[in-house]
Scaffold this active site. Structure first.
Site, PDB file in Angstrom:
ATOM      1  CE  LYS A 223      -4.159 -18.511   2.108  1.00  0.00           C
ATOM      2  NZ  LYS A 223      -3.453 -18.854   0.870  1.00  0.00           N
TER       3      LYS A 223
ATOM      4  CD  GLU B 286     -10.835  -3.164   1.063  1.00  0.00           C
ATOM      5  OE1 GLU B 286     -11.440  -2.908   0.001  1.00  0.00           O
ATOM      6  OE2 GLU B 286     -10.857  -2.426   2.061  1.00  0.00           O
TER       7      GLU B 286
ATOM      8  CB  CYS C 196     -10.452  -5.596  -7.302  1.00  0.00           C
ATOM      9  SG  CYS C 196      -9.272  -4.443  -6.579  1.00  0.00           S
TER      10      CYS C 196
ATOM     11  CD  GLU D 176     -14.503  -9.952  -9.277  1.00  0.00           C
ATOM     12  OE1 GLU D 176     -14.631 -10.896  -8.487  1.00  0.00           O
ATOM     13  OE2 GLU D 176     -13.807  -8.949  -9.043  1.00  0.00           O
TER      14      GLU D 176
HETATM   15  P1  NAD Z   1      -9.930 -15.900  -3.238  1.00  0.00           P
HETATM   16  O1  NAD Z   1     -11.035 -15.407  -2.379  1.00  0.00           O
HETATM   17  O2  NAD Z   1     -10.083 -17.194  -3.911  1.00  0.00           O
HETATM   18  O3  NAD Z   1      -8.569 -16.005  -2.419  1.00  0.00           O
HETATM   19  C1  NAD Z   1      -8.015 -14.909  -1.715  1.00  0.00           C
HETATM   20  C2  NAD Z   1      -7.169 -15.431  -0.582  1.00  0.00           C
HETATM   21  O4  NAD Z   1      -8.020 -16.078   0.362  1.00  0.00           O
HETATM   22  C3  NAD Z   1      -6.134 -16.473  -1.010  1.00  0.00           C
HETATM   23  O5  NAD Z   1      -4.969 -16.318  -0.239  1.00  0.00           O
HETATM   24  C4  NAD Z   1      -6.834 -17.781  -0.658  1.00  0.00           C
HETATM   25  O6  NAD Z   1      -5.948 -18.841  -0.425  1.00  0.00           O
HETATM   26  C5  NAD Z   1      -7.563 -17.391   0.607  1.00  0.00           C
HETATM   27  N1  NAD Z   1      -8.722 -18.233   0.932  1.00  0.00           N
HETATM   28  C6  NAD Z   1      -9.460 -18.995   0.089  1.00  0.00           C
HETATM   29  N2  NAD Z   1     -10.433 -19.644   0.773  1.00  0.00           N
HETATM   30  C7  NAD Z   1     -10.302 -19.267   2.077  1.00  0.00           C
HETATM   31  C8  NAD Z   1     -11.020 -19.585   3.258  1.00  0.00           C
HETATM   32  N3  NAD Z   1     -12.060 -20.412   3.261  1.00  0.00           N
HETATM   33  N4  NAD Z   1     -10.636 -19.003   4.413  1.00  0.00           N
HETATM   34  C9  NAD Z   1      -9.609 -18.122   4.443  1.00  0.00           C
HETATM   35  N5  NAD Z   1      -8.879 -17.803   3.348  1.00  0.00           N
HETATM   36  C10 NAD Z   1      -9.226 -18.361   2.174  1.00  0.00           C
HETATM   37  O7  NAD Z   1      -9.649 -14.718  -4.263  1.00  0.00           O
HETATM   38  P2  NAD Z   1      -8.617 -14.742  -5.452  1.00  0.00           P
HETATM   39  O8  NAD Z   1      -9.201 -15.596  -6.523  1.00  0.00           O
HETATM   40  O9  NAD Z   1      -7.264 -15.004  -4.934  1.00  0.00           O
HETATM   41  O10 NAD Z   1      -8.649 -13.201  -5.905  1.00  0.00           O
HETATM   42  C11 NAD Z   1      -9.560 -12.697  -6.804  1.00  0.00           C
HETATM   43  C12 NAD Z   1     -10.654 -11.938  -6.089  1.00  0.00           C
HETATM   44  O11 NAD Z   1     -10.089 -10.935  -5.264  1.00  0.00           O
HETATM   45  C13 NAD Z   1     -11.551 -11.195  -7.047  1.00  0.00           C
HETATM   46  O12 NAD Z   1     -12.880 -11.361  -6.627  1.00  0.00           O
HETATM   47  C14 NAD Z   1     -11.125  -9.751  -6.889  1.00  0.00           C
HETATM   48  O13 NAD Z   1     -12.107  -8.796  -7.198  1.00  0.00           O
HETATM   49  C15 NAD Z   1     -10.769  -9.707  -5.448  1.00  0.00           C
HETATM   50  N6  NAD Z   1      -9.895  -8.566  -5.167  1.00  0.00           N
HETATM   51  C16 NAD Z   1     -10.407  -7.518  -4.462  1.00  0.00           C
HETATM   52  C17 NAD Z   1      -9.617  -6.393  -4.199  1.00  0.00           C
HETATM   53  C18 NAD Z   1     -10.140  -5.222  -3.410  1.00  0.00           C
HETATM   54  O14 NAD Z   1      -9.334  -4.397  -2.993  1.00  0.00           O
HETATM   55  N7  NAD Z   1     -11.434  -5.118  -3.185  1.00  0.00           N
HETATM   56  C19 NAD Z   1      -8.300  -6.376  -4.660  1.00  0.00           C
HETATM   57  C20 NAD Z   1      -7.824  -7.466  -5.385  1.00  0.00           C
HETATM   58  C21 NAD Z   1      -8.617  -8.563  -5.625  1.00  0.00           C
END
Ligand code: NAD
Length: 479
Positions: A172, A247, A281, A383
């Site tokens: 997804k 992650e 990130c 963040e």
């Molecule tokens: P998010 O957590 O809102 O969404 C990430 C994914 O999870 C999306 O596909 C979303 O639809 C899905 N999702 C949302 N709620 C869910 C649930 N309840 N159950 C299962 N899936 C769900 O994050 P975002 O806003 O898309 O991305 C930004 C965040 O990602 C920032 O915090 C950033 O630091 C982090 N990030 C971390 C890394 C790493 O390698 N550590 C890399 C890139 C981004």
């Protein structure tokens, strides 16, 4: 208007509910495509397809699987321009960056894991009486959930090792950036991937993501995204004893000592803070500068930041593009306001940008540098994930380590010094999964990648990823 489809059982199909979500182009703020608003029924269909395909895919030789993955890598390289343009329109990042980083790296992910699998070996432990050997079998059906900041780059970073090890995948992408994952499905078909091996279900996290997490036949979840989402996923998956790789977020320190190469440190710190609008990130958003060079660093750093032109991401002159969504844009602006309330001084930026022409209603923010905040205020602890960096002076090693380690996060850190002993000493004491010394975001895909504390659980990359997507089974033979 483009309409995105799910990719299930090797076919492009509509969501069973018939419902769609609007997909926006961040640079214009306008709807430009529709993405399936799928739900648990679509996930169920995908799981059935994946279960059916599993014996075929896991039964193929490693060389056959590798060949298909290498074909996908080649096709991505061949279609780089199409994918880079699609990524930029969907995400808001500059086209030069999609061309130079996102799409080449997606191709590299397939190439890397498609060849790494050829070198994956398991252990034996022998005594005079017994021979133990360990088999590493694919898990079966696994779930991969990825975020919006590096859409295809991180989507492929997850699915490539899962596929290489013989698993079938329910993937997804973020509902905010679904386009390149949709286009990738076509390349997988062309490359000869059997139907049902990779299934892509589009939609909201709370519906599709939750259905993947909850499904009893999906035995491992690899997730990249926010810390709160990771916590929710862990809460559901842990009692089901699923394998989990998380992650999560970061608030990374960038530490500049007075014996650094100032020219390099200022230039790279600006890059580390603002690449991809600060939506990586790994971005170094808390810049700690030793007091004796604070003013000199500030002057040079601000002169680099001043050259970061914000504008239409399709124009090659734009160093910085648009933020991914209206909600995120408003969140970042609210943190800039908070910084002022917390006593900060905005040294540059601080405002929204409204370029002339087609991007007038896009979600752009100036690269913003703030000083005068304490290390423990909200702006320096939470963040922001946007083009906002803070400058914080420090006197000595002990003080900067305490401040750098004071957040809940622990993903990445950067240290600038020409003193080798100090560099190693500080790197060892930083609470962080990754430390770069005198460089930033240099990625060797063989190295373990991941965070500590609230930045995640588990490691991706190299053999760590192949281990995550396989189940070890030890067999003991009496000799
Ligand atoms: P998010 O957590 O809102 O969404 C990430 C994914 O999870 C999306 O596909 C979303 O639809 C899905 N999702 C949302 N709620 C869910 C649930 N309840 N159950 C299962 N899936 C769900 O994050 P975002 O806003 O898309 O991305 C930004 C965040 O990602 C920032 O915090 C950033 O630091 C982090 N990030 C971390 C890394 C790493 O390698 N550590 C890399 C890139 C981004």
């Amino acid at each position: 208007m483009n309409t995105i489809s799910n990719f299930i059982g090797g076919e492009f199909i509509k969501p069973l509910s018939g419902k769609y979500l609007d997909n926006y182009e961040p640079a214009t703020g306008k709807i430009y495509s529709r993405v399936p608003d799928s739900d648990s029924h679509d996930v169920e269909l995908a799981v059935q397809a994946a279960r059916n395909a599993f014996p075929i895919w896991s039964g193929m030789s490693v060389e056959e699987r590798s060949a298909i993955m290498l074909r996908i890598a080649d096709l991505l390289t061949l279609h780089l321009e199409r994918f880079a343009t699609a990524e930029t329109i969907d995400q808001g990042k500059p086209l030069w960056l999609s061309r130079a980083m996102d799409i080449p790296r997606a191709a590299q992910n397939f190439h890397f894991f498609g060849t790494e699998i050829l070198h994956f070996a398991s252990e034996t432990h022998a005594t005079n009486q017994h021979l133990n050997y360990t088999l590493r079998n694919p898990i079966g059906v696994v779930g991969c959930i990825s975020p919006w900041n590096l859409p295809l780059y991180l989507f492929t970073w997850k699915i490539a090792p899962a596929l290489a090890t013989g698993n079938c995948v329910i993937a997804k992408p973020s509902e905010l950036t679904p386009m390149t994952a949709f286009l990738l499905a076509e390349l997988c078909q062309k490359a000869g991937m059997p139907a049902g091996v990779l299934n892509i279900v589009h939609g909201l996290g709370a519906k599709v993501g939750a259905a993947i997490t909850e499904h009893p036949d999906i035995h491992a979840i690899s997730f990249t995204g926010g810390t709160t989402t990771g916590e929710n996923i862990a809460r559901t998956a842990a009692p089901m004893f699923k394998k989990l790789s998380l992650e999560l977020g970061g608030k990374n320190p960038n530490i500049v000592f007075d014996d650094c190469n100032l020219t390099e440190a200022t230039l790279q710190s600006a890059r580390a803070a603002f690449t991809n609008q600060g939506e990586i990130c790994l971005c170094g958003s808390r810049i700690f500068v030793q007091q004796s060079i604070y003013e000199a660093f500030k002057k040079e750093f601000l002169s680099h930041v001043g050259k970061f032109t914000v504008g239409d991401p399709l124009e090659l002159t734009s160093k910085q593009g648009a933020l991914v969504s209206k909600a995120h844009y408003e969140k970042v602006l609210s943190y800039i306001e908070m910084a002022k309330q917390e006593g900060g001084t905005v040294l540059c930026g601080g405002k929204a940008v409204h370029p002339e022409g087609r991007c007038a209603a896009g979600w752009f923010i100036e690269p913003t540098v703030i000083e005068g905040l304490t290390h423990d205020c909200r702006v320096n602890q939470e963040e922001i994930f946007g083009p906002v960096a803070t400058l914080i002076p420090f006197e000595n090693e002990e003080e900067v380590l305490a401040m750098a380690n004071s957040t809940n996060y622990g993903l990445a850190a950067v240290v600038w010094t020409e003193n080798l002993s100090k560099a190693h000493r500080v790197a060892a004491k930083l609470q962080s999964g990754i430390v770069w010394i005198n460089c930033w975001m240099v990625r060797d895909l063989r190295t373990p990648f991941g965070g500590v504390k609230h930045s995640g659980v588990g490691r991706e990359g190299g053999f760590e990823a192949l281990k995550f997507f396989t189940e070890p089974k030890n067999i003991c033979l009496k000799l």
